[in-house]
Enzyme design. Structure first.
Site, PDB file in Angstrom:
ATOM      1  N   GLU A 165     -11.519 -10.355  -1.481  1.00 56.25           N
ATOM      2  CA  GLU A 165     -10.887  -9.736  -0.451  1.00 56.25           C
ATOM      3  C   GLU A 165     -12.144  -9.264  -0.001  1.00 56.25           C
ATOM      4  OE1 GLU A 165      -6.551  -8.541  -0.223  1.00 56.25           O
ATOM      5  OE2 GLU A 165      -7.599  -7.148  -1.405  1.00 56.25           O
TER       6      GLU A 165
ATOM      7  N   HIS B 105      -8.450  -3.143  -6.400  1.00 55.81           N
ATOM      8  CA  HIS B 105      -8.517  -3.314  -4.774  1.00 55.81           C
ATOM      9  C   HIS B 105      -9.536  -2.522  -4.295  1.00 55.81           C
ATOM     10  CE1 HIS B 105      -7.074  -3.013  -0.557  1.00 55.81           C
ATOM     11  NE2 HIS B 105      -6.370  -3.849  -0.942  1.00 55.81           N
TER      12      HIS B 105
ATOM     13  N   LYS C 116       0.805  -1.200  -0.133  1.00 50.71           N
ATOM     14  CA  LYS C 116       0.097   0.029   0.046  1.00 50.71           C
ATOM     15  C   LYS C 116       0.807   1.419  -0.106  1.00 50.71           C
ATOM     16  CE  LYS C 116      -3.516  -2.609   2.493  1.00 50.71           C
ATOM     17  NZ  LYS C 116      -4.759  -2.711   3.077  1.00 50.71           N
TER      18      LYS C 116
HETATM   19  C1  PEP Z   1      -5.013  -5.818   1.358  1.00 49.63           C
HETATM   20  O1  PEP Z   1      -4.586  -4.691   1.389  1.00 49.63           O
HETATM   21  O2  PEP Z   1      -5.092  -6.415   0.373  1.00 49.63           O
HETATM   22  C2  PEP Z   1      -5.096  -6.594   2.705  1.00 49.63           C
HETATM   23  C3  PEP Z   1      -5.825  -7.712   2.445  1.00 49.63           C
HETATM   24  O3  PEP Z   1      -4.710  -6.139   3.515  1.00 49.63           O
HETATM   25  P1  PEP Z   1      -4.657  -6.704   5.055  1.00 49.63           P
HETATM   26  O4  PEP Z   1      -3.935  -8.039   5.022  1.00 49.63           O
HETATM   27  O5  PEP Z   1      -3.760  -5.657   5.967  1.00 49.63           O
HETATM   28  O6  PEP Z   1      -6.031  -7.007   5.650  1.00 49.63           O
END
Ligand code: PEP
Length: 253
Positions: free
Chosen positions: A168, A96, A11
């Protein structure tokens, strides 16, 4: 038969020097990890330095986003997919949830970015996932199906073979609240089913589907044990080389 992928999304963290330091610290820790593809996604400005220092290693570099436009031109602030390739990236994260939520990214933009990534010979990691409100309203599958239908519009079967999907759930990203392996498996099996309907059974069996959302060294093994989880997209826990290396070595006893 599906080679797992463990990808770290840094990120908007780390200056160039720290990015290189972390990448160099990771290198010896995963040098023997032949069971999976290892990918890290630094900020744009660090991609070239990191990729140069990782050349010849088993760690690949990804962009965190790319422009939907393929032709270079008057698109202030954008970075074209082939520019990422030029800087040393071989993957790119597309769609994302932070881009969808905070920067207005739509499924049709995601689709154009996927096409741009493929044209530049990058492997797009296409992110999909529902919010908590959508899950609570019983809409999770409908939302994810819409993101896949829109994001992968007009893709051929051979193009599908060159992409990776990351499921996700938005409520699990950066919250410390991971989906249970069963919740993730259920959605990922659903994703594989809708891919099979559209692209055929064989293509669906070849597709890698990653899970992302608060993946940590202590929950990765349970997730990876699920039949439709082919890897992880890791945010917070990818920022430190030792922690990320433990996730890469999820298969160590
Ligand atoms: C991401 O940014 O894709 C993510 C899954 O973050 P985290 O692992 O911090 O939840």
């Amino acid at each position: 038969m599906r080679r797992p992928v463990i990808a770290g999304n840094w990120k908007m963290h780390k200056f160039i020097a720290d990015s290189v330091t972390t990448a160099l610290a990771l290198k010896p820790l995963v040098v023997n990890a032949n069971h999976c593809e290892i990918v890290i996604a630094p900020v744009f400005t660090a991609i070239k330095s990191v990729a140069d220092r990782l050349e010849g290693s088993n760690i690949r570099v990804a962009g965190q986003d790319c422009a939907p436009e393929q032709k270079h031109g008057a698109h202030t602030g954008e970075v074209a997919a082939d520019m990422l390739r030029d800087a040393g990236a071989s993957y790119v994260i597309v769609g994302h949830s932070e881009r969808r939520q905070f920067y207005g990214e739509t499924d049709s933009m995601v689709n154009r970015k996927v096409q741009a990534a493929l044209a530049a010979e990058l492997t797009p990691i296409v992110c999909v996932g529902e919010t908590l409100a959508q899950r609570d309203a019983g809409l999770a599958e409908r939302v994810v199906k819409g993101q896949i239908d829109g994001g992968l519009r007009d893709l051929t079967v051979s193009a599908l073979e060159r992409i990776i999907i990351a499921y996700e759930p938005v409520w699990a990203i950066g919250t410390g609240r991971t989906a249970t392996p069963e919740q993730a498996q259920q959605m990922q099996a659903f994703i594989r089913r809708i891919i099979a309907e559209r692209f055929g059974e064989e293509a669906s069996q070849l597709l890698r589907i990653l899970y992302g959302g608060s993946v940590k060294p202590d929950n990765i093994a349970g997730l990876m044990a699920q039949p439709d989880i082919d890897g992880a997209l890791v945010g917070g826990a990818s920022l430190e080389a030792e922690t990320f290396a433990k996730i890469v070595h999820y298969n160590a006893a």
